[in-house]
Design an enzyme around this catalytic site. Structure first.
Site, PDB file in Angstrom:
ATOM      1  N   ASP A 124       0.806  -1.230   0.000  1.00  0.00           N
ATOM      2  CA  ASP A 124       0.000   0.000   0.000  1.00  0.00           C
ATOM      3  C   ASP A 124       0.836   1.275   0.000  1.00  0.00           C
ATOM      4  OD1 ASP A 124       0.965   0.107   2.610  1.00  0.00           O
ATOM      5  OD2 ASP A 124      -0.967  -0.304   3.557  1.00  0.00           O
ATOM      6  N   ASP A 126       1.743 -10.847   6.988  1.00  0.00           N
ATOM      7  CA  ASP A 126       1.205 -10.185   5.796  1.00  0.00           C
ATOM      8  C   ASP A 126       2.420  -9.640   5.037  1.00  0.00           C
ATOM      9  OD1 ASP A 126      -0.714  -9.291   4.047  1.00  0.00           O
ATOM     10  OD2 ASP A 126      -1.408  -7.625   5.283  1.00  0.00           O
TER      11      ASP A 126
END
Length: 304
Positions: A53, A180
């Site tokens: 992101d 993650d």
């Protein structure tokens, strides 16, 4: 190798990691920090996801983890390393972003390295901020998700390892979900403005093929990303074997243990744990053949 189009990911969506928007700690305190696993102990029964992101990593704020200095972020416009830990995140109107080289790379056939966010649940020895800067070996195993019998590691990934350094905290990563991994093209999640601020001339959809949760389904989608992110995006299909066949790889299960951070990672992050010498070193050459890096059997903790 060419990517194969397969059926969509099951309807259950796995959110990507959310990096904190300010240096102020979360108002909800994390669970008490358990003692780190013994150097020979493997934690079993957890699974992983991926995200990218462009936000400033949580571990780039001061006061996170037992490290010599925080993880380095980069200036969103110049790409230069930022040594001021107080610069606001690009996802919150600032100029601090994740460095483009915080992406995965192959070391040899059986080993890759990269960076990751971790869970805050504490149920598997990971608790959040205290894990900043620590490194873990993730060994991909032959296990699928029991609810619906989907995903897991592609057969080519089973037995391979990845060493990751913790640079972010996943406040939405809990339960059996442990790591993650930062992978370009793997999905932006809820923060869809950081990458366009860092890389001008691209639309938000270019960074995850218009799929915020899960990212690009095919290797060809990597061509939409900025040049410096295309090779690590392709790593997802070539080494990690994302959706190569039969819906695998997709959110693979791992056994993991803490290891001493390799220089290949600390020279990128700029951060070294103060207790690193208490953990085993990674013998890179021993992973040249998948599965060869597996140590002798030792006690393991299984997440309920």
């Amino acid at each position: 190798s060419p990517a194969t189009t397969v059926a969509p990911i099951p309807p259950t969506k796995v959110p990507t990691t959310v990096a904190p928007e300010t240096p102020t700690p979360s108002p909800q305190p994390p669970a008490p920090s358990p003692e780190p696993p013994a150097s020979s102990e493997w934690i079993k029964g957890t699974w992983t996801t991926g995200y990218w992101d462009c936000c400033k990593p949580s571990c780039a704020w001061a006061g996170k983890g037992n490290v010599d200095k925080p993880t380095l972020a980069c200036d969103a416009k110049t790409g230069e390393r930022l040594f001021d830990a107080n610069v606001r995140s690009v996802c919150d109107g600032g100029t601090a972003a994740a460095c483009a080289d915080n992406a995965p790379f192959m070391v040899n056939r059986g080993l890759s390295m990269g960076f990751s966010a971790v869970a805050v649940s504490g149920s598997h020895g990971l608790s959040g901020d205290d894990n900043c800067g620590q490194c873990y070996e993730l060994k991909f195993v032959d296990q699928i998700h029991p609810k619906g019998n989907w995903g897991g590691s592609h057969p080519d990934l089973v037995g391979k390892s990845m060493v990751v350094q913790v640079t972010n905290i996943g406040y939405d990563v809990n339960g059996e979900h442990s790591f993650d991994i930062q992978i370009p093209g793997a999905g932006q999640g809820i923060f869809t403005s950081g990458c366009t601020a860092q890389f001008s001339g691209f639309s938000s959809g270019d960074f995850d093929c218009d799929n915020n949760y899960g990212g690009c389904f095919e290797k060809s989608g990597c061509a939409r990303l900025p040049q410096e992110l295309q090779k690590p995006c392709e790593w997802r299909y070539d080494w990690y074997r994302w959706f190569a066949e039969g819906g695998q790889t997709n959110n693979p299960y791992v056994h993991f243990r803490r290891v001493q951070c390799p220089r290949e990672l600390t020279e990128i992050s700029g951060s070294v744990p103060s207790d690193d010498e208490a953990y085993p070193k990674v013998d890179v050459d021993s992973y040249a053949q998948p599965g060869s890096g597996e140590p002798s059997p030792s006690p393991a903790t299984t997440v309920a």
